[in-house]
Write a protein that holds these residues in place. Structure first.
Motif, PDB file in Angstrom:
ATOM      1  N   CYS A  40       0.843  -1.195   0.000  1.00 50.47           N
ATOM      2  CA  CYS A  40       0.000   0.000   0.000  1.00 50.47           C
ATOM      3  C   CYS A  40       0.877   1.243   0.000  1.00 50.47           C
ATOM      4  O   CYS A  40       1.757   1.369   0.856  1.00 50.47           O
ATOM      5  N   ARG A  41       0.635   2.142  -0.954  1.00 55.21           N
ATOM      6  CA  ARG A  41       1.253   3.461  -0.833  1.00 55.21           C
ATOM      7  C   ARG A  41       0.329   4.284   0.031  1.00 55.21           C
ATOM      8  O   ARG A  41      -0.769   4.662  -0.368  1.00 55.21           O
ATOM      9  N   GLY A  42       0.775   4.586   1.249  1.00 51.39           N
ATOM     10  CA  GLY A  42      -0.044   5.261   2.243  1.00 51.39           C
ATOM     11  C   GLY A  42      -0.063   4.440   3.516  1.00 51.39           C
ATOM     12  O   GLY A  42      -0.083   3.202   3.480  1.00 51.39           O
ATOM     13  N   ALA A  43      -0.030   5.140   4.652  1.00 56.18           N
ATOM     14  CA  ALA A  43      -0.041   4.449   5.939  1.00 56.18           C
ATOM     15  C   ALA A  43      -0.927   5.207   6.911  1.00 56.18           C
ATOM     16  O   ALA A  43      -0.619   5.309   8.099  1.00 56.18           O
ATOM     17  N   ALA A  44      -2.039   5.735   6.387  1.00 57.65           N
ATOM     18  CA  ALA A  44      -2.963   6.500   7.221  1.00 57.65           C
ATOM     19  C   ALA A  44      -4.360   5.898   7.097  1.00 57.65           C
ATOM     20  O   ALA A  44      -4.518   4.715   6.820  1.00 57.65           O
ATOM     21  N   LEU A  45      -5.385   6.707   7.301  1.00 61.84           N
ATOM     22  CA  LEU A  45      -6.742   6.186   7.440  1.00 61.84           C
ATOM     23  C   LEU A  45      -7.227   5.453   6.199  1.00 61.84           C
ATOM     24  O   LEU A  45      -7.931   4.443   6.301  1.00 61.84           O
ATOM     25  N   THR A  46      -6.871   5.938   5.012  1.00 61.48           N
ATOM     26  CA  THR A  46      -7.286   5.251   3.787  1.00 61.48           C
ATOM     27  C   THR A  46      -6.648   3.866   3.699  1.00 61.48           C
ATOM     28  O   THR A  46      -7.298   2.889   3.305  1.00 61.48           O
ATOM     29  N   ALA A  47      -5.379   3.779   4.075  1.00 56.80           N
ATOM     30  CA  ALA A  47      -4.707   2.475   4.084  1.00 56.80           C
ATOM     31  C   ALA A  47      -5.360   1.545   5.097  1.00 56.80           C
ATOM     32  O   ALA A  47      -5.498   0.339   4.846  1.00 56.80           O
ATOM     33  N   TYR A  48      -5.782   2.076   6.236  1.00 57.58           N
ATOM     34  CA  TYR A  48      -6.438   1.231   7.238  1.00 57.58           C
ATOM     35  C   TYR A  48      -7.731   0.643   6.682  1.00 57.58           C
ATOM     36  O   TYR A  48      -8.075  -0.515   6.951  1.00 57.58           O
ATOM     37  N   ASP A  49      -8.447   1.441   5.892  1.00 57.01           N
ATOM     38  CA  ASP A  49      -9.671   0.931   5.262  1.00 57.01           C
ATOM     39  C   ASP A  49      -9.351  -0.248   4.348  1.00 57.01           C
ATOM     40  O   ASP A  49     -10.055  -1.263   4.337  1.00 57.01           O
ATOM     41  N   VAL A  50      -8.292  -0.086   3.544  1.00 57.94           N
ATOM     42  CA  VAL A  50      -7.893  -1.172   2.645  1.00 57.94           C
ATOM     43  C   VAL A  50      -7.554  -2.424   3.434  1.00 57.94           C
ATOM     44  O   VAL A  50      -7.986  -3.543   3.097  1.00 57.94           O
ATOM     45  N   ILE A  51      -6.794  -2.250   4.502  1.00 58.73           N
ATOM     46  CA  ILE A  51      -6.350  -3.384   5.315  1.00 58.73           C
ATOM     47  C   ILE A  51      -7.545  -4.125   5.918  1.00 58.73           C
ATOM     48  O   ILE A  51      -7.617  -5.362   5.883  1.00 58.73           O
ATOM     49  N   LEU A  52      -8.490  -3.387   6.451  1.00 57.85           N
ATOM     50  CA  LEU A  52      -9.666  -4.031   7.049  1.00 57.85           C
ATOM     51  C   LEU A  52     -10.539  -4.691   5.990  1.00 57.85           C
ATOM     52  O   LEU A  52     -11.139  -5.742   6.235  1.00 57.85           O
ATOM     53  N   SER A  53     -10.613  -4.105   4.809  1.00 51.82           N
ATOM     54  CA  SER A  53     -11.386  -4.718   3.726  1.00 51.82           C
ATOM     55  C   SER A  53     -10.784  -6.048   3.290  1.00 51.82           C
ATOM     56  O   SER A  53     -11.510  -6.971   2.916  1.00 51.82           O
ATOM     57  N   LEU A  54      -9.440  -6.144   3.343  1.00 52.33           N
ATOM     58  CA  LEU A  54      -8.769  -7.356   2.889  1.00 52.33           C
ATOM     59  C   LEU A  54      -8.608  -8.397   3.990  1.00 52.33           C
ATOM     60  O   LEU A  54      -8.115  -9.502   3.726  1.00 52.33           O
ATOM     61  N   THR A  55      -9.020  -8.080   5.213  1.00 51.00           N
ATOM     62  CA  THR A  55      -8.920  -9.036   6.319  1.00 51.00           C
ATOM     63  C   THR A  55     -10.315  -9.313   6.898  1.00 51.00           C
ATOM     64  O   THR A  55     -10.934 -10.315   6.566  1.00 51.00           O
ATOM     65  N   GLU A  56     -10.806  -8.387   7.695  1.00 54.45           N
ATOM     66  CA  GLU A  56     -12.152  -8.548   8.239  1.00 54.45           C
ATOM     67  C   GLU A  56     -13.182  -8.655   7.121  1.00 54.45           C
ATOM     68  O   GLU A  56     -14.142  -9.435   7.214  1.00 54.45           O
ATOM     69  N   GLY A  57     -12.990  -7.888   6.050  1.00 54.14           N
ATOM     70  CA  GLY A  57     -13.925  -7.925   4.930  1.00 54.14           C
ATOM     71  C   GLY A  57     -13.909  -9.229   4.168  1.00 54.14           C
ATOM     72  O   GLY A  57     -14.800  -9.490   3.363  1.00 54.14           O
ATOM     73  N   ARG A  58     -12.904 -10.070   4.407  1.00 57.25           N
ATOM     74  CA  ARG A  58     -12.826 -11.386   3.758  1.00 57.25           C
ATOM     75  C   ARG A  58     -13.042 -12.528   4.740  1.00 57.25           C
ATOM     76  O   ARG A  58     -12.611 -13.653   4.499  1.00 57.25           O
ATOM     77  N   GLY A  59     -13.711 -12.204   5.818  1.00 61.69           N
ATOM     78  CA  GLY A  59     -14.100 -13.260   6.748  1.00 61.69           C
ATOM     79  C   GLY A  59     -13.222 -13.428   7.957  1.00 61.69           C
ATOM     80  O   GLY A  59     -13.494 -14.278   8.816  1.00 61.69           O
ATOM     81  N   GLY A  60     -12.144 -12.648   8.085  1.00 60.70           N
ATOM     82  CA  GLY A  60     -11.323 -12.712   9.279  1.00 60.70           C
ATOM     83  C   GLY A  60     -12.085 -12.204  10.494  1.00 60.70           C
ATOM     84  O   GLY A  60     -12.963 -11.347  10.368  1.00 60.70           O
ATOM     85  N   THR A  61     -11.790 -12.746  11.650  1.00 60.71           N
ATOM     86  CA  THR A  61     -12.495 -12.359  12.869  1.00 60.71           C
ATOM     87  C   THR A  61     -11.492 -12.003  13.957  1.00 60.71           C
ATOM     88  O   THR A  61     -10.277 -12.186  13.809  1.00 60.71           O
TER      89      THR A  61
END
Length: 533
Positions: A194-215
């Protein structure tokens, strides 16, 4: 009939129209036709659209959200508590739910308000003057309006940062603009950069983890109650977020201790006094001395070892010397969370966050439209960016999720280096810049074509060192000669820099929308009276 075009249909547009509706009596309001241009549902707009993933949460306390009016007295919290399941939502609810509230308020305005309001699900390409009117151009043709308000917020859909590598994915396509199949380019087990390490990057990270079934499972480590990540198997193997300085955002302080409240109140008055006296002579260094003194006093009251010198060095560097010794971003995040919970001494970052957020409303008022001396604007922007990283970082629920992903070995943070790691999926998680230029004037270029003609024809003014449109106190744009351009207004994020802090849902922080509504109300009332006579 007075025709008004609102270019952008997010919360700032909603607040302005609700205010205008409440300013006019029914008969006169019927002489006003408003067209709202936005590809997304008005009220919510793109950032708060109701179809975004539910794992994307609000970044501020929900109590600040208020789109009440004479049509509906409910704030967001009152609205959601009136509907059974919504009462279970926490302090930081899904952004999609906030969007439901905002779009519902807009629909109530459209159906039951006195104004004639229509939604045009189109993006505006150009805006040019045509005689006494404005010509708004979309892919479906041209329309003429008597008044135009630019409320484009975080920019147009599909924004991509300058110099985005070929083949990279835009963060918005994985988050607020996500549609079925839009994340197919990020396979399970892949490496993501990810280019970016702020709130937008956090959204991406959560979409690719919690958003894919991670708990998440609760766990306590060394007295700190936190989380452990339970993978689904569908997430990437590794996600690396990158930035130019590799300094993590600090989690928001839990609360302001009672013993600091009176100190903050005293300094709020000093900031406002500076704005009405010293601010007129533009002694910005005096303002920094006020803030530094406040931070030193709060540090002493909180038991934080600090001198004015060390606090100033922290502010300039963006990180305290102590925090630099904590190892990588994960350990710095852990240290901040432990300090928030009283398990360790508060940090310099924590004290600066308390001060910056505590007097922010007064800073917005004091700094609005002040003239800047050579170099002062750039210096202020640099220090303000450091302070925003300290004060307006993730809420604790998000911070604990990030820490769990660090601890699981799935997430790390590094300096941004080119070229991109071979085989990695590159995601551009850089948010559209505040204002309307991609960089400060005079070198910064317009972030979208909407502003090209306005700037070329001198219809708007952007001061050197700034990115946003200079407006009067009622949102009226100033032209290149510094004069009021009476039928053209801008509200919210397009005016960032001349005014501070538009990246907020807090309706009370900026009064321009109210001044605009009052100006329009006076204008249409006067015109109606002329017709009547």
């Amino acid at each position: 009939m007075t025709r008004i075009a609102m270019i952008g249909g997010g919360p700032k547009c909603l607040f302005a129209l609700l205010e205008l509706n409440d300013c006019l009596d029914e008969q006169i309001a019927r002489t006003v036709q408003v067209d709202v241009y936005d590809p997304y549902l008005p009220g919510a707009g793109r950032v708060w659209n109701t179809k975004q993933p539910r794992e994307l949460k609000l970044n501020v306390n929900a109590r600040i959200i208020d789109a009440s009016s004479s049509l509906c007295s409910q704030t967001f919290n009152q609205w959601r508590s009136a509907d059974g399941p919504r009462t279970q939502e926490d302090t930081y609810p899904p952004r999609a739910l906030v969007g439901e509230y905002l779009s519902e308020q807009f629909e109530r305005l459209r159906k039951h308000g006195n104004l004639q309001v229509a939604h045009r699900a189109l993006a505006v390409g150009t805006l040019v003057r045509s005689g006494s009117c404005w010509e708004v151009t979309t892919q479906r043709g041209n329309e003429l309006y008597d008044e135009v308000v630019i409320v484009t917020g975080h920019g147009l859909a599909g924004y991509r940062a300058e110099n985005s590598p070929e083949g990279s994915l835009a963060a918005a396509g994985l988050t607020v603009e996500r549609r079925a199949g839009s994340d197919d380019g990020v396979l399970a087990g892949s490496h993501v950069l990810c280019r970016g390490a702020a709130l937008t990057a956090y959204d991406v990270i959560l979409s690719l983890t919690e958003g894919r079934g991670g708990t998440w499972a609760a766990q306590t480590t060394n007295g700190l109650s936190g989380l452990r990540y339970l993978p689904s198997g569908d997430e990437p193997e590794r996600i690396t977020m990158t930035s130019r300085n590799n300094i993590p955002m600090s989690p928001k302080p839990q609360s302001v201790p009672a013993n600091l409240q009176s100190t903050l109140e005293a300094y709020k008055e000093k900031v406002l006094l500076w704005g009405t006296t010293d601010g007129a002579t533009h002694e910005v260094n005096v303002l920094w001395q006020i803030l530094l003194s406040c931070t030193k006093d709060c540090a002493e009251l909180s038991g934080v070892p600090a001198s004015k010198k060390s606090l100033w060095e922290t502010l300039q560097a963006g990180r305290s010397e102590h925090m630099q010794t904590m190892g990588g971003p994960a350990e710095q995040l852990r240290r901040s969370l432990r300090a928030n919970h009283g398990l360790e001494t508060p940090t310099h970052e924590w004290v600066w966050a308390i001060v910056w957020s505590g007097v922010y409303a007064q800073l917005v008022s004091a700094l609005a439209r002040i003239p800047w001396r050579t170099g002062e604007r750039e210096h202020f922007s640099c220090l303000a960016a450091n302070l925003e990283r300290m004060a307006f970082g993730p809420p604790e629920p998000t911070a604990f999720k990030l820490l769990a992903l660090f601890d699981a070995g799935l997430l790390n943070q590094a300096l941004f280096n080119k070229p991109v790691e071979a085989g990695a999926v590159f995601i551009d998680a850089v948010t559209a810049p505040a204002g309307v230029l991609a960089g400060p004037a005079p070198d910064g270029q317009p972030a979208n074509t909407l502003f090209n003609g306005l700037l070329a024809h001198g219809e708007v003014l952007i001061r050197s060192g700034e990115r946003g449109l200079l407006t009067d106190t009622d949102g009226t744009c100033l032209n290149a000669r510094g004069e009021r351009n009476e039928s053209l207004a801008a509200l919210g994020r397009p005016t960032e820099d001349p005014t501070l802090g538009h990246d907020t849902l807090n309706r009370t922080l900026h009064p321009e929308y109210r001044g605009w509504a009052q100006r329009i109300a006076r204008k249409v009332t006067t015109e109606s009276q002329k017709v009547a006579h």
